[in-house]
Write a protein that holds these residues in place. Structure first.
Motif, PDB file in Angstrom:
ATOM      1  N   ASP A   1     115.000 -20.496  -4.279  1.00  0.00           N
ATOM      2  CA  ASP A   1     113.874 -21.038  -4.332  1.00  0.00           C
ATOM      3  C   ASP A   1     114.146 -22.518  -3.426  1.00  0.00           C
ATOM      4  OD1 ASP A   1     114.520 -22.345  -6.290  1.00  0.00           O
ATOM      5  OD2 ASP A   1     113.469 -22.152  -7.823  1.00  0.00           O
ATOM      6  N   ALA A   2     113.324 -23.202  -2.531  1.00  0.00           N
ATOM      7  CA  ALA A   2     113.244 -24.253  -2.071  1.00  0.00           C
ATOM      8  C   ALA A   2     114.029 -25.226  -2.784  1.00  0.00           C
ATOM      9  CB  ALA A   2     111.881 -24.838  -0.908  1.00  0.00           C
TER      10      ALA A   2
ATOM     11  N   ILE B   1     114.992 -18.602   1.965  1.00  0.00           N
ATOM     12  CA  ILE B   1     114.736 -19.471   0.788  1.00  0.00           C
ATOM     13  C   ILE B   1     112.617 -18.945   0.747  1.00  0.00           C
ATOM     14  CG2 ILE B   1     114.157 -21.678   1.070  1.00  0.00           C
ATOM     15  CD1 ILE B   1     116.435 -21.882   2.877  1.00  0.00           C
TER      16      ILE B   1
ATOM     17  N   SER C   1     120.072 -29.809   1.141  1.00  0.00           N
ATOM     18  CA  SER C   1     119.580 -28.654   1.991  1.00  0.00           C
ATOM     19  C   SER C   1     120.145 -28.525   3.043  1.00  0.00           C
ATOM     20  CB  SER C   1     118.149 -28.475   2.595  1.00  0.00           C
ATOM     21  OG  SER C   1     118.057 -30.664   3.355  1.00  0.00           O
TER      22      SER C   1
ATOM     23  N   CYS D   1     115.926 -25.025   7.925  1.00  0.00           N
ATOM     24  CA  CYS D   1     117.444 -25.050   6.495  1.00  0.00           C
ATOM     25  C   CYS D   1     117.852 -23.291   7.869  1.00  0.00           C
ATOM     26  CB  CYS D   1     116.796 -24.363   4.982  1.00  0.00           C
ATOM     27  SG  CYS D   1     116.714 -25.784   4.645  1.00  0.00           S
TER      28      CYS D   1
ATOM     29  N   VAL E   1     117.265 -25.496  -2.872  1.00  0.00           N
ATOM     30  CA  VAL E   1     118.169 -25.429  -1.394  1.00  0.00           C
ATOM     31  C   VAL E   1     118.774 -26.762  -1.273  1.00  0.00           C
ATOM     32  CG1 VAL E   1     118.130 -25.515   0.438  1.00  0.00           C
ATOM     33  CG2 VAL E   1     117.805 -23.385  -0.415  1.00  0.00           C
TER      34      VAL E   1
ATOM     35  N   CYS F   1     120.020 -15.998  -1.666  1.00  0.00           N
ATOM     36  CA  CYS F   1     118.221 -16.131  -1.696  1.00  0.00           C
ATOM     37  C   CYS F   1     118.211 -17.130  -3.201  1.00  0.00           C
ATOM     38  CB  CYS F   1     117.739 -14.430  -2.247  1.00  0.00           C
ATOM     39  SG  CYS F   1     116.290 -14.734  -3.046  1.00  0.00           S
TER      40      CYS F   1
ATOM     41  N   SER G   1     122.144 -25.467   4.008  1.00  0.00           N
ATOM     42  CA  SER G   1     122.575 -24.322   5.218  1.00  0.00           C
ATOM     43  C   SER G   1     124.569 -23.902   5.737  1.00  0.00           C
ATOM     44  CB  SER G   1     121.542 -24.929   6.002  1.00  0.00           C
ATOM     45  OG  SER G   1     120.369 -25.452   5.469  1.00  0.00           O
TER      46      SER G   1
ATOM     47  N   ILE H   1     111.838 -25.330   5.287  1.00  0.00           N
ATOM     48  CA  ILE H   1     113.276 -23.804   5.352  1.00  0.00           C
ATOM     49  C   ILE H   1     113.304 -23.628   6.618  1.00  0.00           C
ATOM     50  CG2 ILE H   1     112.058 -21.345   5.234  1.00  0.00           C
ATOM     51  CD1 ILE H   1     110.312 -22.383   3.011  1.00  0.00           C
TER      52      ILE H   1
ATOM     53  N   GLN I   1     106.980 -27.882   2.493  1.00  0.00           N
ATOM     54  CA  GLN I   1     108.757 -26.507   1.811  1.00  0.00           C
ATOM     55  C   GLN I   1     108.192 -25.461   3.205  1.00  0.00           C
ATOM     56  OE1 GLN I   1     108.164 -24.576  -1.777  1.00  0.00           O
ATOM     57  NE2 GLN I   1     107.325 -25.847  -3.026  1.00  0.00           N
TER      58      GLN I   1
END
Length: 359
Positions: free
Chosen positions: A338-339, A113, A91, A141, A342, A336, A95, A138, A134
């Motif tokens: 999803d967690a 995210i 992550s 990040c 990432v 874009c 980032s 987010i 999560q």
């Protein structure tokens, strides 16, 4: 606890037989005028068996509610199969990749995210279920991506409407409706007014489909998923170009008609590592989306609002498919993912950035 669960299992397997017997004994239906005794017995039998079928259908769901369980890391709930996010190590690096992109490109960059279903559908879980946070991931990040990158609050947008059909029950993807709310979050962060949901006509695929989560838990009584298309009511012309390992396909509609090449992806042509869409009538100019497969749920909505949209999946893109890509041709860019992607996928934009640096 195991003893209680065993008793519950036994009771639910006996329910159909018990109800058939009780219904037959206490059945108070009367012989209708002109009905023979044979027809009466036949009608009673059909009604009894219909009741038994309904019990067989709801019994597994009641059992899951009374005794929530996990199989292969997937929570089996009343309405959903929910898989927790495995904590990865990427992550921070991902980032920083988004931050570097914003510096290299010098175009407005947004980081969206998307929380997975288990974070938004927490009400479906057992009370003491321990899941990965999560929301915190987010927020961290977005901080690491820096001030030049604008974080999109998909979490709050989705959580506010969590009772709606935002995620597929049997697959780790957002539904088209979920994609609409992600689109709303993106447009709000861009300081633009999103289109309203009632501007779209909804078309449903006739048959329900089962995703990978259902195949992994391998349980009967799980409800399949309905795939829907949200088509803008205005008249628009589209061209949709897919590239994959130097192979190109072109379509002249945004949505598939009848046949879905990928059951859970509603964009025409399904998932490809490179998709380029031109449309007439959009309110805004050009948009670059760097994302995973889940980002395809938001792509049809952005393609209505922007006259030119390019989607790139960095985990599978080949640099040969980027031969005519020029960042200066785009007004804005959105990462874009999803967690799950990432935190677990190191390919978040690396191949794309290496291509830019080599030019």
């Amino acid at each position: 606890m195991k003893r209680i669960t065993s008793v519950l299992v036994l009771v639910f397997f006996m329910l159909p037989a018990l109800f058939i017997g009780a219904y037959g004994i206490f059945y108070d239906g009367k012989i209708e005028d002109g009905e023979s005794s044979y027809s009466y017995v036949e009608r009673m039998t059909k009604e009894t068996l219909l009741l038994s079928d309904n019990i067989r259908e709801i019994a597994p769901k009641l059992l899951y509610r009374l005794s929530p369980s996990q199989r292969d890391g997937i929570f089996i709930t009343l309405d959903y199969l929910l898989e927790d996010v495995k904590i990865g190590d990427f992550s921070a690096e991902n980032s920083r990749t988004v931050k570097k992109f914003a510096e290299v490109s010098s175009i407005p960059t947004y980081f969206a995210i998307v929380p997975t279903s288990i974070a938004i559908k927490q009400q479906e879980l057992p009370k003491r279920a321990a899941i990965f946070n999560q929301k915190r991931l987010i927020e961290e990040c977005y901080k690491m991506a820096g001030g030049d990158v604008r974080g999109v609050d998909c979490y709050s947008e989705l959580f506010a409407v969590r009772d709606q059909y935002l995620y597929y029950r049997t697959e780790n993807l957002n539904t088209s409706l979920g994609g609409y709310y992600i689109y709303r979050a993106v447009m709000k962060e861009m300081r633009e007014t999103p289109m309203e949901i009632d501007e779209f006509s909804v078309f449903h695929r006739q048959d329900k489909i089962m995703g990978s989560l259902a195949q992994r838990v391998a349980l009967k009584g799980i409800e399949g998923d309905l795939t829907s298309i949200y088509e803008h009511q205005s008249s628009r012309a589209y061209s949709v170009v897919h590239r994959n390992n130097k192979k190109t396909k072109k379509y002249y509609s945004l949505y598939p008609k009848g046949f879905f090449e990928d059951g859970f992806v509603t964009i025409n042509g399904g998932h490809s590592p490179y998709i380029d869409i031109n449309s007439s009538g959009g309110r805004f100019g050009s948009l670059l989306i760097i994302g995973d497969k889940n980002a395809l749920s938001v792509l049809p909505f952005l393609a209505v609002d922007f006259r030119h949209v390019t989607f790139i999946d960095p985990s599978s893109i080949d640099n040969s498919d980027l031969y005519d890509l020029k960042l200066q041709n785009y007004d804005r860019a959105v990462f874009c993912f999803d967690a799950r992607t990432v935190t677990n996928d190191i390919n978040l934009g690396k191949a794309f950035l290496s291509y830019e640096e080599d030019k």
